[in-house]
Design a protein around this motif. Structure first.
Motif, PDB file in Angstrom:
ATOM      1  N   ARG A  20      70.127  43.372  22.224  1.00 37.09           N
ATOM      2  CA  ARG A  20      70.131  44.802  22.549  1.00 37.09           C
ATOM      3  C   ARG A  20      69.441  44.960  23.902  1.00 37.09           C
ATOM      4  O   ARG A  20      68.232  44.849  24.013  1.00 37.09           O
ATOM      5  N   ASN A  76      63.764  51.260  13.885  1.00 38.30           N
ATOM      6  CA  ASN A  76      63.108  49.954  13.966  1.00 38.30           C
ATOM      7  C   ASN A  76      61.785  49.929  13.221  1.00 38.30           C
ATOM      8  O   ASN A  76      61.343  48.883  12.745  1.00 38.30           O
ATOM      9  N   ASP A 119      65.560  42.155  21.658  1.00 34.35           N
ATOM     10  CA  ASP A 119      65.485  43.358  22.481  1.00 34.35           C
ATOM     11  C   ASP A 119      65.028  42.986  23.886  1.00 34.35           C
ATOM     12  O   ASP A 119      64.016  42.289  24.055  1.00 34.35           O
ATOM     13  N   ARG A 173      64.223  44.884  27.518  1.00 35.70           N
ATOM     14  CA  ARG A 173      64.073  46.174  28.192  1.00 35.70           C
ATOM     15  C   ARG A 173      63.827  45.961  29.685  1.00 35.70           C
ATOM     16  O   ARG A 173      62.818  45.414  30.095  1.00 35.70           O
TER      17      ARG A 173
END
Length: 346
Positions: A273, A289, A303, A305
């Motif tokens: 993601r 989450n 994840d 970011r």
């Protein structure tokens, strides 16, 4: 769920929203599948390496917004031929202009122009679903297809059916009809499985080919839906090995997918993601989450970011073209320095 737990989630959401600006610009935060916390990558070379890995997929996802039925065959054929028309740097310069309708270049990726069938395309169009399939050929061995990507378009603001699909948790089936998750689960999954089986039998694909599902926003949710719904098949078991979802919807079709095959498809599935710091849907994914921590799921959820644009509000940060072009810039691709590897090389 108790009021105390809801209050705790709300506090965390608010605190995270207030602290979102504390990520250092130009860094990347990564939460690996087995971890509950993020690790910061601050070194420029580390950030560039992550950008090189993901930018072609973000470009494929952004380009999905420029393609449509019924002209997809001509559009995809043009995409395949475009690399001979100008330099890579020139293509990026045109595609990354605000409001551009040009496709972001994706060196090494070639579209399937004879798939899907017109029957499936019409069914998808009825739900305003668009997807395309691309294969990756390395420069070293252009005859070998090492990976294929099924790429889903995300939300278009003027499409009512897109919003029905986004809000399917709250809209009864009799009202929304067959939405994009339904078509992906019941029709696209079967068509992909049959097509890959045919191409393996014909020798144009190896049984070991890696299959990824890609999408931005709503498209990221649909990519996960496809991975969960792939039918069990013979002689080769066709499964999605990785989902790459950008600024993804939290709606994935998990609960509406029959089991089997859902749990079997989830085993060994990698879900990456990828999202931009401060983008709007991050605040919707966060409380989910908290209730269902990603590191406790059967699939390996990673994840990542990025921090590419500091804009208040989360709307620009959510955009697909912005994300694809900025990530390609950090990777060095916009200057013609191209990484031609894919996840199949891992």
């Amino acid at each position: 769920m108790s009021l105390s737990k809801l209050f705790l989630i709300l506090v965390v959401v608010l605190q995270t929203g207030c602290s979102v600006w504390f990520q250092k610009e130009g860094t990347v935060l990564v939460r690996e599948p087995s971890e509950s916390t993020y690790k910061a990558y601050t070194d420029a070379e580390e950030v560039r390496a992550l950008s090189k890995k993901y930018w072609p997929y973000t470009a494929l996802a952004a380009n999905a917004y420029q393609l449509s039925w019924p002209d997809y065959k001509q559009e995809l054929q043009f995409a395949n031929e475009r690399t001979r028309q100008s330099t890579l740097a020139e293509q990026f310069a045109q595609a990354c202009k605000p409001g551009s309708k040009e496709l972001v270049p994706t060196p090494g990726w070639y579209a399937w122009t004879k798939f899907p069938t017109e029957v499936l395309a019409k069914r998808a169009e009825a739900a305003k679903l668009f997807f395309s399939v691309w294969e990756f050929r390395s420069q070293d061995n252009p005859e070998k297809v090492s990976e294929i990507a099924i790429v889903f378009r995300g939300t278009e603001a003027d499409q009512t059916q897109d919003w029905f699909s986004n809000a399917r948790w709250f809209i009864p089936t009799w009202l929304r009809g067959e939405d994009q998750y339904d078509v992906t689960r019941d029709w696209v999954s079967r068509a992909i499985e049959a097509e890959v089986q045919d191409r393996i039998r014909e020798g144009t694909l190896l049984p070991t080919v890696k299959i990824v599902a890609v999408g931005h926003s709503l498209g990221g949710g649909l990519a996960q839906q496809l991975a969960y719904a792939m039918p069990k098949s013979v002689p080769h078991q066709i499964k999605i090995s990785r989902v790459i979802a950008f600024n993804s919807s939290p709606v994935t079709g998990w609960m509406s997918t029959a089991n089997p095959p859902r749990d079997e498809n989830t085993k060994g599935l990698a879900i990456d993601r990828i999202f931009e710091h401060g983008e709007a849907l991050a605040y919707i994914r966060l409380p989910i989450n908290m209730v269902i921590p990603p590191h406790r799921r059967e699939s390996a959820v990673r994840d990542v970011r990025f921090d590419l644009e500091r804009t208040i509000g989360g709307v620009k940060n959510h955009g697909s073209l912005f994300f694809a072009c900025r990530l390609a810039e950090v990777a060095g691709a916009t200057k013609g320095v191209v990484n031609t590897e894919s996840f199949a090389s891992e």
